[in-house]
Scaffold this motif. Structure first.
Motif, PDB file in Angstrom:
ATOM      1  N   ILE A   1      12.203  31.864 -87.984  1.00 23.25           N
ATOM      2  CA  ILE A   1      13.035  32.437 -87.068  1.00 23.25           C
ATOM      3  C   ILE A   1      12.555  33.525 -86.050  1.00 23.25           C
ATOM      4  CG2 ILE A   1      15.247  33.898 -87.053  1.00 23.25           C
ATOM      5  CD1 ILE A   1      15.965  31.042 -87.422  1.00 23.25           C
ATOM      6  N   LEU A   2      11.618  34.357 -86.890  1.00 25.75           N
ATOM      7  CA  LEU A   2      11.223  35.416 -86.469  1.00 25.75           C
ATOM      8  C   LEU A   2       9.779  34.858 -85.470  1.00 25.75           C
ATOM      9  CD1 LEU A   2      10.273  38.462 -86.243  1.00 25.75           C
ATOM     10  CD2 LEU A   2       8.504  37.882 -88.208  1.00 25.75           C
ATOM     11  N   GLY A   3       9.275  33.706 -85.570  1.00 26.68           N
ATOM     12  CA  GLY A   3       8.594  33.047 -84.758  1.00 26.68           C
ATOM     13  C   GLY A   3       9.233  32.624 -83.524  1.00 26.68           C
ATOM     14  N   VAL A   4      10.516  31.921 -83.529  1.00 26.11           N
ATOM     15  CA  VAL A   4      11.402  31.550 -82.583  1.00 26.11           C
ATOM     16  C   VAL A   4      11.368  32.773 -81.608  1.00 26.11           C
ATOM     17  CG1 VAL A   4      13.347  30.833 -81.568  1.00 26.11           C
ATOM     18  CG2 VAL A   4      12.375  29.595 -83.716  1.00 26.11           C
ATOM     19  N   ALA A   5      11.980  33.952 -82.164  1.00 28.50           N
ATOM     20  CA  ALA A   5      12.430  35.194 -81.518  1.00 28.50           C
ATOM     21  C   ALA A   5      10.970  35.671 -80.606  1.00 28.50           C
ATOM     22  CB  ALA A   5      12.908  36.181 -82.048  1.00 28.50           C
ATOM     23  N   LEU A   6      10.053  35.822 -81.343  1.00 27.39           N
ATOM     24  CA  LEU A   6       8.757  36.184 -80.616  1.00 27.39           C
ATOM     25  C   LEU A   6       8.237  35.171 -79.625  1.00 27.39           C
ATOM     26  CD1 LEU A   6       6.598  37.351 -83.755  1.00 27.39           C
ATOM     27  CD2 LEU A   6       7.803  38.804 -81.882  1.00 27.39           C
ATOM     28  N   SER A   7       8.447  33.917 -79.612  1.00 28.52           N
ATOM     29  CA  SER A   7       7.870  33.023 -78.566  1.00 28.52           C
ATOM     30  C   SER A   7       8.603  33.147 -77.407  1.00 28.52           C
ATOM     31  CB  SER A   7       7.777  31.650 -79.095  1.00 28.52           C
ATOM     32  OG  SER A   7       9.107  31.420 -79.758  1.00 28.52           O
ATOM     33  N   LEU A   8      10.117  33.565 -77.525  1.00 29.52           N
ATOM     34  CA  LEU A   8      11.149  33.869 -76.602  1.00 29.52           C
ATOM     35  C   LEU A   8      10.772  34.944 -76.021  1.00 29.52           C
ATOM     36  CD1 LEU A   8      14.353  32.668 -77.992  1.00 29.52           C
ATOM     37  CD2 LEU A   8      13.054  31.441 -76.162  1.00 29.52           C
TER      38      LEU A   8
ATOM     39  N   LEU B   1      13.441  36.987 -91.857  1.00 30.17           N
ATOM     40  CA  LEU B   1      14.428  36.888 -91.411  1.00 30.17           C
ATOM     41  C   LEU B   1      15.087  37.895 -90.559  1.00 30.17           C
ATOM     42  CD1 LEU B   1      16.662  34.217 -90.972  1.00 30.17           C
ATOM     43  CD2 LEU B   1      17.643  34.992 -93.002  1.00 30.17           C
ATOM     44  N   ALA B   2      15.113  38.969 -91.357  1.00 32.53           N
ATOM     45  CA  ALA B   2      15.691  40.168 -90.710  1.00 32.53           C
ATOM     46  C   ALA B   2      15.366  40.513 -89.449  1.00 32.53           C
ATOM     47  CB  ALA B   2      15.992  41.196 -91.778  1.00 32.53           C
ATOM     48  N   PHE B   3      13.728  40.512 -89.461  1.00 27.80           N
ATOM     49  CA  PHE B   3      12.920  41.107 -88.296  1.00 27.80           C
ATOM     50  C   PHE B   3      13.286  39.864 -87.064  1.00 27.80           C
ATOM     51  CE2 PHE B   3      10.251  43.587 -91.323  1.00 27.80           C
ATOM     52  CZ  PHE B   3      10.399  44.869 -90.507  1.00 27.80           C
ATOM     53  N   GLY B   4      13.428  38.914 -87.593  1.00 26.70           N
ATOM     54  CA  GLY B   4      13.551  37.747 -86.627  1.00 26.70           C
ATOM     55  C   GLY B   4      15.000  38.001 -85.929  1.00 26.70           C
ATOM     56  N   LEU B   5      16.025  38.135 -86.629  1.00 22.94           N
ATOM     57  CA  LEU B   5      17.406  38.387 -85.997  1.00 22.94           C
ATOM     58  C   LEU B   5      17.380  39.826 -85.053  1.00 22.94           C
ATOM     59  CD1 LEU B   5      19.639  37.369 -89.128  1.00 22.94           C
ATOM     60  CD2 LEU B   5      19.022  35.867 -86.961  1.00 22.94           C
ATOM     61  N   VAL B   6      16.717  40.784 -85.465  1.00 25.44           N
ATOM     62  CA  VAL B   6      16.476  42.114 -85.001  1.00 25.44           C
ATOM     63  C   VAL B   6      15.976  41.723 -83.520  1.00 25.44           C
ATOM     64  CG1 VAL B   6      15.517  44.490 -84.665  1.00 25.44           C
ATOM     65  CG2 VAL B   6      16.782  43.643 -86.712  1.00 25.44           C
ATOM     66  N   ALA B   7      14.861  40.904 -83.636  1.00 27.39           N
ATOM     67  CA  ALA B   7      14.238  40.577 -82.463  1.00 27.39           C
ATOM     68  C   ALA B   7      14.727  39.750 -81.440  1.00 27.39           C
ATOM     69  CB  ALA B   7      12.888  39.890 -82.624  1.00 27.39           C
ATOM     70  N   VAL B   8      15.703  38.841 -81.994  1.00 26.06           N
ATOM     71  CA  VAL B   8      16.503  38.143 -81.057  1.00 26.06           C
ATOM     72  C   VAL B   8      17.508  39.049 -80.522  1.00 26.06           C
ATOM     73  CG1 VAL B   8      18.262  36.425 -81.178  1.00 26.06           C
ATOM     74  CG2 VAL B   8      16.353  36.133 -82.504  1.00 26.06           C
ATOM     75  N   SER B   9      17.988  40.102 -81.195  1.00 21.58           N
ATOM     76  CA  SER B   9      19.000  40.735 -80.224  1.00 21.58           C
ATOM     77  C   SER B   9      18.560  41.832 -79.033  1.00 21.58           C
ATOM     78  CB  SER B   9      19.682  41.855 -81.552  1.00 21.58           C
ATOM     79  OG  SER B   9      18.780  43.039 -81.581  1.00 21.58           O
ATOM     80  N   PHE B  10      16.905  41.705 -79.135  1.00 22.45           N
ATOM     81  CA  PHE B  10      16.597  42.360 -77.904  1.00 22.45           C
ATOM     82  C   PHE B  10      16.530  41.663 -76.852  1.00 22.45           C
ATOM     83  CE2 PHE B  10      14.471  45.126 -81.278  1.00 22.45           C
ATOM     84  CZ  PHE B  10      15.052  46.402 -80.681  1.00 22.45           C
ATOM     85  N   LEU B  11      16.756  40.318 -76.979  1.00 17.62           N
ATOM     86  CA  LEU B  11      16.460  39.290 -75.869  1.00 17.62           C
ATOM     87  C   LEU B  11      17.957  39.509 -74.970  1.00 17.62           C
ATOM     88  CD1 LEU B  11      15.101  36.330 -77.816  1.00 17.62           C
ATOM     89  CD2 LEU B  11      13.776  37.549 -76.075  1.00 17.62           C
TER      90      LEU B  11
END
Lengths: 267, 257
Positions: free
Chosen positions: A44-51, A94-104
């Protein structure tokens, strides 16, 4: 033939199941069941980072999964038990991923699609990716098979026979990272761990050697994916969960048979 | 011929010094027994020799090309891993069926090829581990409390097997034990370890040394008697032509501290 979405879905599912089967056996033998979860959550973190970085999702997921695999291998044996380490990694990734997603801001990503995957949306490009990933993993595991088995039995025994257990652990975790990255789109994050472990566990009561267990697990995994696809089509249910449900039913049947007809101690 | 030279070896585990100032040399064909109480660093020393533990300081030199057969203290094979004996013996290198058959016979457990490892008795399991070590055609056989869980009779049989193996293969044997009365009667040399080497030499010299008594207490008379009795018999059933242990090693007794 490849124009039929069901055929593409079946091929993708079989590809993932074949690569996951031998790895799943090692995950079961080495009691690393958490590893599938941890890598999958890290995805999930990977998905967020790639976006965030506008790279391909596959690249982002692969990078994060490989990073996690390397970290686990490096930190393993430094005072933390493997399950503790994996638990920390899984939940923090997972937590970092969800946080990263919220920046998008502005981008709405459909997390459900990554959690459960969408096997029916597999394109020809995805098929190539899955095929290549599966072949790579099978070749790697086939090449290291005996060394991996020795390291699984006992690290000191492996060391005395000239096998470096840390290297084999790395081979295993890297292979798992590749499988997670290629399987993400097909079965989704939450179901990858299931597809690793359930077929291997189902194969156990019928296996007398490690090799038969891996082959049986591959057959069971492939049967679950194709059967699950069919069932989902007829019952109009979500495909990913249907596949895993079918695998779980096979596991239950296998346990029953294994219970009534345990492997005899002799012969 | 010198197989292994250890000079001034220090090993630390988790920041704690486990072994310090270890000097140990092993020559071809000798049987060396390492005794010491629990936590004295015996297993750590073996694990350092196989390369599983890196020394903090000191020198560990193996003869070039030295092959080691290692019999671990215990091996827990996960119940989820199906593993017949023959497959276990072929890891990590494939062994021809006749070699597997021969190794099993030599280890005293013939015809167990198709048995699952999970259903073996303790004694059978240890012998399978020995068979696996023998397949490596070792120059040096390392046994870590290999008779744990065996009764007196099983222990005696196991040691007889080790002696026979040494005779046939001419390999050196380094074995670990935490009880003196299971020390092998054929041991050429006994090394008493407690973080450092307290004393070493022929068994009878070690048991009478003050360093040994300080470590194991005064209650050693029985063990010695047991040993002497066995030792006498041992002279009888030894055939001629047995490799003679190097006398110099047994002749002197070093007492440190």
């Amino acid at each position: 033939m490849l124009d039929d979405f069901l055929v593409r879905a079946a091929l993708a599912g079989i590809g993932v199941a074949l690569a996951a089967a031998p790895l799943g056996c090692f995950v079961v033998w080495r009691r690393m069941a958490y590893f599938g979860d941890a890598t999958a959550h890290a995805a999930i973190l990977g998905v967020a980072l790639s976006l965030l970085l506008s790279t391909s999702i596959f690249a982002g997921v692969l990078a994060v999964a490989l990073l996690m695999a390397t970290l686990v291998s490096l930190l393993g044996g430094r005072g933390y038990a493997m399950d503790t380490l994996l638990g920390v990694m899984a939940h923090s990734a997972l937590a970092f991923g969800l946080v990263a997603v919220s920046f998008l801001s502005g981008v709405r990503i459909d997390l459900m699609a990554y959690l459960f995957g969408d096997i029916l949306a597999v394109g020809k490009g995805d098929l190539v990716l899955i095929g290549a990933g599966a072949l790579l993993v099978l070749a790697l595991v086939g090449w290291r098979w005996s060394a991996l088995l020795t390291a699984t039995l006992d690290t000191d025994l492996a060391r005395a026979s000239g096998v470096d257990p840390r290297r084999e652990q790395l081979v295993l975790t890297l292979s798992l990272a590749v499988v997670v990255a290629v399987a993400l789109k097909v079965v989704g994050v939450l179901l990858i761990a299931a597809l690793l472990i359930i077929p291997a566990a189902t194969a156990r009561p019928f296996s007398r050697t490690p090799e038969t267990m891996a082959l049986l697990a591959a057959a069971i995994g492939a049967a679950s994916t194709t059967g699950g696809l069919q069932a989902a089509y007829w019952l109009d249910t979500p495909t990913g969960p249907t596949i895993v449900s079918l695998a779980a039913i096979l596991f239950a049947l296998s346990s029953l048979v294994g219970h009534w007809r345990p492997l005899r101690p002799e012969g | 011929m010198r197989l292994l030279s250890i000079d001034d070896l220090h090993v630390a585990l988790g920041g704690r010094i486990v072994l310090e100032g270890i000097d140990l040399h092993i020559d071809r064909g000798e049987i060396v027994t390492l005794i010491g109480p629990n936590g004295s660093g015996k297993s750590t020393l073996l694990r350092t020799i196989i390369g599983a533990v890196r020394p903090a300081h000191g020198r560990l030199a193996r003869q070039p090309g030295l092959t080691i057969g290692y019999v671990p203290q215990r091996l827990a094979i996960d119940a989820t891993l199906p593993m017949p004996v023959a497959r276990f013996l072929s890891l990590p290198r494939r062994r021809p069926a006749h070699a597997v058959h021969q190794a099993l016979a030599r280890a005293g457990v013939p015809d167990l090829e198709d048995r699952q490892m999970a259903v073996l008795s303790g004694g059978q399991f240890q012998r399978i581990l020995l068979a696996r070590a023998l397949l490596e055609k070792p120059d040096l056989l390392l046994l870590d409390e290999a008779t744990q869980g065996l009764d007196h009779r099983g222990t005696a049989d196991f040691y007889r097997q080790i002696e026979a193996v040494r005779r046939e293969l001419g390999c050196a044997v380094l074995m670990v034990s935490h009880e003196l009365h299971v020390v092998m009667r054929a041991a050429d040399r006994v090394v008493c370890l407690n973080g450092r080497i307290c004393c070493q030499g022929a068994l009878e010299r070690v048991v009478t040394s003050p360093a040994y008594r300080a470590l194991f207490g005064p209650d050693t008379g029985d063990a010695l008697a047991f040993y002497r009795h066995d030792h006498g018999r041992h002279e009888h059933d030894h055939p001629a032509g047995t490799p003679v242990p190097p006398a110099s090693d047994a002749a002197h007794l070093e007492t440190t501290s």
